[in-house]
Design a protein around this motif. Structure first.
Motif, short mmCIF file in Angstrom:
data_model
loop_
_atom_site.label_atom_id
_atom_site.label_comp_id
_atom_site.label_asym_id
_atom_site.label_seq_id
_atom_site.Cartn_x
_atom_site.Cartn_y
_atom_site.Cartn_z
N GLU A 9 0.84 -1.18 0.00
CA GLU A 9 0.00 0.00 0.00
C GLU A 9 0.89 1.24 0.00
O GLU A 9 2.10 1.16 0.22
N LEU A 10 0.29 2.40 -0.22
CA LEU A 10 1.08 3.62 -0.28
C LEU A 10 1.73 3.96 1.05
O LEU A 10 2.72 4.69 1.08
N SER A 11 1.16 3.44 2.14
CA SER A 11 1.78 3.68 3.45
C SER A 11 3.21 3.14 3.48
O SER A 11 4.06 3.68 4.18
N ASP A 12 3.48 2.10 2.69
CA ASP A 12 4.83 1.54 2.64
C ASP A 12 5.80 2.49 1.95
O ASP A 12 7.00 2.48 2.23
N LEU A 13 5.30 3.29 1.04
CA LEU A 13 6.14 4.24 0.31
C LEU A 13 6.31 5.56 1.05
O LEU A 13 7.15 6.38 0.68
N HIS A 112 -5.84 13.61 -3.87
CA HIS A 112 -5.81 13.04 -2.52
C HIS A 112 -6.08 11.55 -2.60
O HIS A 112 -7.00 11.11 -3.30
N VAL A 113 -5.30 10.76 -1.89
CA VAL A 113 -5.53 9.31 -1.79
C VAL A 113 -5.32 8.90 -0.33
O VAL A 113 -4.66 9.61 0.44
N GLU A 114 -5.87 7.77 0.03
CA GLU A 114 -5.69 7.24 1.37
C GLU A 114 -4.42 6.40 1.45
O GLU A 114 -3.92 5.91 0.44
N LEU A 120 -0.77 -0.52 -7.36
CA LEU A 120 -1.31 -0.53 -8.72
C LEU A 120 -2.25 0.64 -8.95
O LEU A 120 -2.23 1.27 -10.01
N GLU A 121 -3.08 0.94 -7.96
CA GLU A 121 -4.00 2.07 -8.08
C GLU A 121 -3.23 3.38 -8.22
O GLU A 121 -3.60 4.26 -9.00
N ALA A 122 -2.15 3.52 -7.45
CA ALA A 122 -1.33 4.74 -7.53
C ALA A 122 -0.68 4.88 -8.90
O ALA A 122 -0.65 5.98 -9.47
N ASP A 124 -1.80 3.70 -11.69
CA ASP A 124 -2.86 4.05 -12.64
C ASP A 124 -3.21 5.53 -12.56
O ASP A 124 -3.46 6.17 -13.59
N LEU A 125 -3.24 6.09 -11.36
CA LEU A 125 -3.55 7.50 -11.19
C LEU A 125 -2.47 8.37 -11.85
O LEU A 125 -2.78 9.38 -12.50
N ILE A 126 -1.22 7.99 -11.66
CA ILE A 126 -0.12 8.77 -12.23
C ILE A 126 -0.11 8.64 -13.75
O ILE A 126 0.08 9.63 -14.47
N LEU A 127 -0.34 7.43 -14.26
CA LEU A 127 -0.42 7.26 -15.71
C LEU A 127 -1.64 7.97 -16.29
O LEU A 127 -1.66 8.32 -17.47
N GLY A 128 -2.63 8.23 -15.44
CA GLY A 128 -3.81 8.95 -15.87
C GLY A 128 -3.64 10.46 -15.88
O GLY A 128 -4.55 11.18 -16.26
N GLY A 129 -2.47 10.93 -15.43
CA GLY A 129 -2.18 12.36 -15.50
C GLY A 129 -1.83 13.04 -14.19
O GLY A 129 -1.45 14.21 -14.19
N ALA A 130 -1.95 12.34 -13.07
CA ALA A 130 -1.62 12.96 -11.79
C ALA A 130 -0.11 13.13 -11.66
O ALA A 130 0.65 12.19 -11.91
N GLN A 131 0.32 14.33 -11.27
CA GLN A 131 1.74 14.58 -11.02
C GLN A 131 2.14 14.18 -9.61
O GLN A 131 3.23 13.67 -9.39
N SER A 132 1.25 14.46 -8.66
CA SER A 132 1.56 14.21 -7.25
C SER A 132 0.32 13.66 -6.55
O SER A 132 -0.80 14.12 -6.80
N LEU A 133 0.55 12.69 -5.67
CA LEU A 133 -0.51 12.14 -4.84
C LEU A 133 -0.31 12.65 -3.42
O LEU A 133 0.81 12.64 -2.90
N VAL A 134 -1.37 13.14 -2.81
CA VAL A 134 -1.32 13.67 -1.45
C VAL A 134 -1.78 12.57 -0.51
O VAL A 134 -2.93 12.15 -0.55
#
Length: 398
Positions: A9-13, A112-114, A120-122, A124-134
Motif C-alpha cells: 500500500e502507499l503507506s509503505d512508500l 488526494h488518496v488514502e 497498482l492504483e497509484a 494508474d492515477l499517475i499514468l492517468g495524468g496525476a503529477q503528485s498524490l497527497v
C-alpha cells in the motif's frame, strides 16, 4: 513473492517522507516565493480550507476543517509568471497577486488518496495524468508539535494528520528496490521495449531564451525538459525545470534578455557569471524594464554582485532574500539538488531499462535524453514511459 509485492500500500512508500509545507489559497505570490526561498523543498502545496465546514468541534474544542490540497507551486511557476511583459515592468505588483494565478488550470494534477491505496492504483492515477498524490501520514502530535504549529504554520494539519507527496520518482525508486521481480524486462534495451519518445521540446542554441518560455511551462507540466540543440539537431544541453527550480525569480530577467545558450551558463550551478549579469542588466535598461532591473539589482546585491548600468538609488520596491542559486548554507538534501547542471543527462538506444532508471534517479530527474554516438538527438525516455512497462508486467502477474 509477486503476490506479496502486489499487496503493498502507499503507506509503505511514505515511510520517512517529510510532511508537506503549505500555504492557503488566499496567500500571495510573494508569500509563496518566500516559502520557496527559505525552505529546502522545491515546491509548496496550496490548500483550500472551508473552516467549520463539518459543523462540530474536535476533542480539543477546535472546529474541524474541510481542507484539500488544490495544487502545488514551484520556483519555475514563479519564473514563468514573471516572464510576462506586464510583470517584467512591475514585478513587485505581480508578486502581490493571489497565489492562485500560478496554479495550473488542468484538473487532476494533484490528487488526494488514502494510505491504504494500492501500488497498482497509484500507478494508474499517475499514468492517468496525476503529477503528485497527497497521502496522509500517521503522526502522534504532542504538545511540542502543536506549539510548533502555532509559530510555523507552513505544515498542514487536518484532523490531526500531516500529509506527504508521492510522485513518479518515489514509485520508480520503490520498483527499483524489487527490480529482480521483473526479470528479464530490466535488462532489455529501451529501444527493444519501444519506450523512446519522439515528441520532444527543443530550442536552437542561438535562439532567444524568451522563445522557450512556452516550452519551459510545458516541460514543467510534462515533467521533462527543453533540449538545446544546434542547427543540425545535435544535443548541446538543456533548459530544465529541475535546474531552474534551484534558481531564484530574477532568472525571468535572464530568460527575457539572453540567448538559450547563454541562459544555460546563467542557470548552471555556482551562480550566474558576472559578465552575463551585466549583460542582463544592460539589456533590461535598454528595454526600459526598470522594474525588473531594480528587483534583480537588489536581489543580487545580497550576494556581492554589482551592476554599473543600474541605479543605486532606493526604489521602495520590496527587498528580496538572497538568490537561491547563490546560497551555500543549505541542508544536505538541498545541496544535492544544487549540483544539477545545464548539461543534459543522456543514454543510448541500446541502454538497458535498469541503467536508465538508475541514471535518472541518481540525477534527480524524471527523464533521460536518448542520443546516437554522434550526439544527434533521438528522443527521450521518461518515468511515465517506464511505469507503463512495469504496469503491464504487474497486470500479467496479478
Amino acid at each position: 513473492m509477486a503476490v506479496r509485492f502486489l499487496s503493498h500500500e502507499l503507506s509503505d512508500l511514505c515511510l520517512g517522507k517529510p510532511a508537506l509545507r503549505s500555504l492557503s489559497i488566499t496567500s500571495t505570490v510573494a508569500e509563496a516565493l518566500e516559502v520557496l526561498k527559505t525552505s529546502d523543498d522545491n515546491s509548496v502545496s496550496i490548500w483550500s480550507c472551508d473552516h467549520k465546514a463539518a459543523g462540530f468541534c474536535d476533542g480539543d474544542g477546535d472546529y474541524e476543517d474541510d481542507c484539500r490540497c488544490v495544487g502545488k507551486v514551484c520556483m519555475v511557476d514563479v519564473i514563468c509568471y514573471l516572464c510576462k511583459d506586464e510583470h517584467l515592468v512591475s514585478p513587485w505588483l505581480a508578486l502581490k497577486e493571489p497565489v492562485s494565478v500560478l496554479l495550473s488550470k488542468i484538473p487532476g494534477l494533484v490528487l488526494h488518496v488514502e494510505r491504504s491505496c494500492s501500488l497498482l492504483e497509484a500507478i494508474d492515477l499517475i499514468l492517468g495524468g496525476a503529477q503528485s498524490l497527497v497521502v496522509p501520514i500517521k503522526t502522534k502530535l504532542g504538545n511540542k508539535r502543536k506549539q510548533h504549529q502555532k509559530t510555523a504554520p507552513a505544515v498542514t494539519l487536518h484532523k490531526g494528520r500531516e500529509f506527504c507527496w508521492l510522485t513518479q520518482e518515489d514509485i520508480i525508486r520503490f520498483l527499483l528496490s524489487s527490480i529482480g521481480l521483473f526479470s528479464p524486462i530490466p535488462a532489455l534495451s529501451i529501444d527493444t521495449l519501444g519506450i523512446i519518445g519522439s515528441e520532444i521540446l527543443t530550442i536552437e542554441y542561438h535562439s532567444p531564451a524568451s522563445a522557450a518560455i512556452g516550452a519551459i511551462s510545458r516541460s514543467l507540466l510534462d515533467q521533462t525538459s527543453v533540449a538545446v540543440v544546434d542547427s543540425e539537431g545535435t544535443l548541446i544541453g538543456e533548459i530544465s525545470p529541475f535546474t531552474l527550480a534551484c534558481c531564484d525569480e530574477t532568472v525571468a530577467a535572464a530568460i527575457e534578455t539572453l540567448s538559450s545558450g547563454d541562459l544555460m551558463a546563467y542557470i548552471d550551478c555556482g551562480g550566474p557569471p558576472e559578465d552575463l549579469v551585466r549583460v542582463v542588466s544592460t539589456q533590461l535598461k535598454e528595454r526600459n524594464l526598470n522594474g525588473m532591473l531594480e528587483h534583480m539589482t537588489m536581489s543580487m546585491s545580497y550576494a556581492g554582485f554589482s551592476s554599473s548600468s543600474s541605479d543605486d538609488e532606493s526604489t521602495g520596491a520590496p527587498v528580496s532574500p538572497l538568490p537561491r542559486s547563490l546560497r551555500h548554507s543549505r541542508s544536505m538534501s538541498y545541496s544535492a539538488r544544487m549540483v544539477r547542471r545545464a548539461e543534459a543527462i543522456v543514454c543510448h538506444p541500446k541502454s538497458s531499462l535498469v541503467a536508465v532508471m538508475i541514471q535518472a534517479i541518481s540525477h534527480r530527474v524524471n527523464y533521460v535524453w536518448v542520443i546516437e554516438d554522434d550526439c544527434s538527438l533521438v528522443g527521450i525516455v521518461t518515468f511515465s514511459d517506464m511505469l507503463k512497462v512495469f504496469r503491464e508486467h504487474l497486470e500479467a502477474i496479478a
